[in-house]
Write an enzyme that holds these catalytic residues in place. Structure first.
Site, PDB file in Angstrom:
ATOM      1  N   TYR A   1       0.746  -1.395   0.045  1.00  7.65           N
ATOM      2  CA  TYR A   1       0.098  -0.033  -0.037  1.00  7.65           C
ATOM      3  C   TYR A   1       0.926   1.271  -0.031  1.00  7.65           C
ATOM      4  CZ  TYR A   1      -3.424   3.299   1.419  1.00  7.65           C
ATOM      5  OH  TYR A   1      -4.092   4.779   1.395  1.00  7.65           O
TER       6      TYR A   1
ATOM      7  N   HIS B   1       6.531  -7.707  -0.056  1.00 12.04           N
ATOM      8  CA  HIS B   1       6.739  -7.471   1.284  1.00 12.04           C
ATOM      9  C   HIS B   1       8.105  -8.044   1.473  1.00 12.04           C
ATOM     10  CE1 HIS B   1       2.983  -6.120   3.019  1.00 12.04           C
ATOM     11  NE2 HIS B   1       2.384  -6.850   2.023  1.00 12.04           N
TER      12      HIS B   1
ATOM     13  N   SER C   1       9.206 -10.578  37.822  1.00 10.96           N
ATOM     14  CA  SER C   1       8.650 -11.629  37.647  1.00 10.96           C
ATOM     15  C   SER C   1       9.789 -12.753  37.439  1.00 10.96           C
ATOM     16  CB  SER C   1       7.653 -11.284  36.656  1.00 10.96           C
ATOM     17  OG  SER C   1       8.303 -11.247  35.348  1.00 10.96           O
TER      18      SER C   1
ATOM     19  N   LYS D   1      11.312  -8.024  21.631  1.00 12.36           N
ATOM     20  CA  LYS D   1      11.833  -9.178  22.460  1.00 12.36           C
ATOM     21  C   LYS D   1      13.221  -9.588  22.138  1.00 12.36           C
ATOM     22  CE  LYS D   1       9.449 -10.841  25.117  1.00 12.36           C
ATOM     23  NZ  LYS D   1       9.154 -10.749  26.638  1.00 12.36           N
TER      24      LYS D   1
END
Length: 530
Positions: free
Chosen positions: A86, A185, A239, A385
């Site tokens: 796009y 892509h 955690s 991450k």
């Protein structure tokens, strides 16, 4: 938080499910970037002093009534621009070319042929003839198409630089102005040499320095943390996951004993995790860590609760109350460190701007209430991450912390379907530990499976053990491969491994007599079950 002082690429998000992947590919080229909704303010974008722009794909047609637009400042800046899908159509449409409206969607692999081999966008491109020797594959030219409309006529001064069988204008450029566009892509793994295209754009065309590394990040972040924290005390909810562990280590390196970590053991952790957190951070790292055993409080609050959303609500609210209670015991602390990472920031911005379609519900415990009046310190808010893990490796954290399998904030509560009891949690913990152990022994835990876990089902089945019939619960095993957790495929684990895991679980885990393996992809399923 101050923005990093690095060459920066700005990615404008037009709603593609692959937008985050573009950012990751830029970062993999060791170039810093940020992802913003296309409608973000010019002042915010240009405040980064970007070296170039990438326009993402998206679900719209440029002919839609409310189609997202190309902001004026992008072309007025005179900086290089790469339009993807796009983004290509939008760039073409804005510059006087013609985009052909289509009701047909071209989706899937295509073979890309380069027409202009000297174009910087394809510098180092491996041809079909070279591919067998250099990368051992005849698919070197494969790209991934996913579009409806396509460019029919290029704008003035543009020339075609690559084509596929169905797309004669698969890539085009106006090199004098640094404007490039591709119909496919390059960010997805299915485009074999896609990383090369993105690297060429940000380094060769935009002139960015490839200096975004974990070592440089650590050095700069520790210096910035010392400046921000000064002589004050700072609190962190630890955690044991990789995000909070890396934050704890960074802050501790910066200000030492000024940091206090609060670890709330709610009884919903995996086998041995609570002990590992205390051993790693209290004994080995020498941090000031306050451990709160809140198992009974959580078990009582969750007694008889079956609905997964109600479980999340109870766990989130109780966690906040306990954290607030224990924090007050420590005296006046104004600063709070959090393990916010870049996907959290992107999701928040997307919700605010209503750009991207919501694909998943968030599995994490909710944030702390506004009335707690902490000033947030978020050292990882610019990192993905995989970048957090690389920082953890550079900080020499234990591999079992860095490569810990992703874990939802509510813990085993949403993997223990049905009623939560201590016995059921113990059975789930044991089954999960066996599955992870078998994956680790087969060396399939780090790169071949991005997430793997066990689920205890509230279903009983008939079995035979020895000479008697049994009527016990069922364990489901889940293992997925994924590049970005937006989509995922089930891991094709060896049958022998699954057989060993099943045999051990049935023999060693009380209350279980059957094991099944989940072969659902995302979509249509999600990675977690609840």
């Amino acid at each position: 938080m101050n923005m990093p002082k690095h060459d920066t690429i700005i990615i404008l998000d037009y709603g593609s499910q692959y937008s985050r992947l573009i950012a990751r590919r830029v970062r993999e080229a060791n170039v810093y970037c940020e992802l913003y909704p296309w409608s973000a303010s010019p002042e915010k974008i240009m405040g980064h002093e970007p070296k170039g722009f990438i326009l993402s794909g998206g679900p719209n047609s440029v002919y839609d009534k409310d189609a997202p637009l190309l902001p004026k400042y992008v072309l007025e800046s005179g900086l290089p621009v790469l339009g993807i899908c796009y983004g290509m159509q939008l760039l073409c449409h804005s510059l006087g070319g013609k985009v052909a409206f289509s009701n047909r969607h071209e989706y899937g692999p295509a073979e890309l042929d380069i027409d202009e081999t000297r174009n910087d966008l394809f510098h180092g491109w491996i041809s079909k003839e070279q591919s067998d020797l250099q990368i051992g594959s005849r698919d070197a030219g494969r790209v991934w198409m996913s579009h409806g409309d396509k460019v029919e006529t290029l704008p003035p001064h543009f020339k075609a630089i690559a084509h596929t069988r169905n797309s004669p204008l698969a890539a085009a450029s106006d090199e004098d102005r640094g404007l490039y566009m591709v119909q496919f892509h390059p960010e997805v793994a299915h485009t074999i040499q896609g990383r090369l295209i993105i690297s060429n754009f940000v380094i060769l065309i935009c002139g960015c320095k490839a200096d975004w590394t974990s070592e440089i990040f650590i050095k700069e972040e520790i210096s910035e943390l010392r400046e921000k924290i000064g002589n004050e005390r700072i609190l962190l909810a630890l955690s044991g996951g990789v995000d909070s562990s890396v934050v704890a280590t960074l802050v501790h390196r910066a200000v030492g004993s000024q940091l206090t970590c609060l670890f709330v053991d709610h009884g919903l952790l995996r086998q041995g995790e609570a002990e590992q957190v205390l051993r790693t951070f209290q004994k080995e790292q020498g941090m000031q860590l306050v451990a709160i055993n809140a198992v009974e409080e959580f078990m009582e609050a969750l007694s008889g609760v079956l609905d997964p959303e109600e479980k999340r609500r109870i766990i989130g609210q109780l966690f906040i109350r306990i954290f607030e209670r224990e924090a007050k015991k420590l005296g006046e602390i104004r600063l709070l460190a959090q393990g916010t990472i870049y996907p959290d920031v992107i999701e928040s911005a997307s919700r605010d701007q209503s750009v991207a379609h919501t694909i998943k519900t968030h599995h994490n415990v909710g944030g702390l209430p506004e009335n707690m009046k902490f000033e947030l310190i978020e050292p990882l808010r610019f990192l993905f991450k995989d970048e957090v893990r690389r920082v953890g490796e550079s900080l020499q954290l234990p591999p079992e912390i860095i490569w810990r399998q992703p874990f939802p904030g509510p813990g085993l509560a949403i993997r223990c379907l049905g009623e939560i009891t201590w016995d059921r949690l113990e059975s789930l913990r044991a089954a999960d530990a066996i599955f992870i152990d078998e994956l680790a022994q087969a060396d399939l835990l780090r790169h071949e499976t991005q997430q793997a876990f066990a689920i205890l089902l509230p279903v009983r089945s008939v079995g035979v053990m020895g000479d008697g019939r049994t009527y016990k619960e069922v364990i489901a095993l889940r293992a997925v491969t994924t590049d970005d957790f937006m989509t995922a495929d089930w891991a094709r684990l060896p049958a022998e491994l699954l057989a060993r895991a099943s045999r051990r679980i049935v023999n060693e885990v009380p209350g279980v007599n059957r094991v099944v393996f989940d072969i659902t992809s995302k979509p249509p399923g999600t990675i977690e079950w609840e």
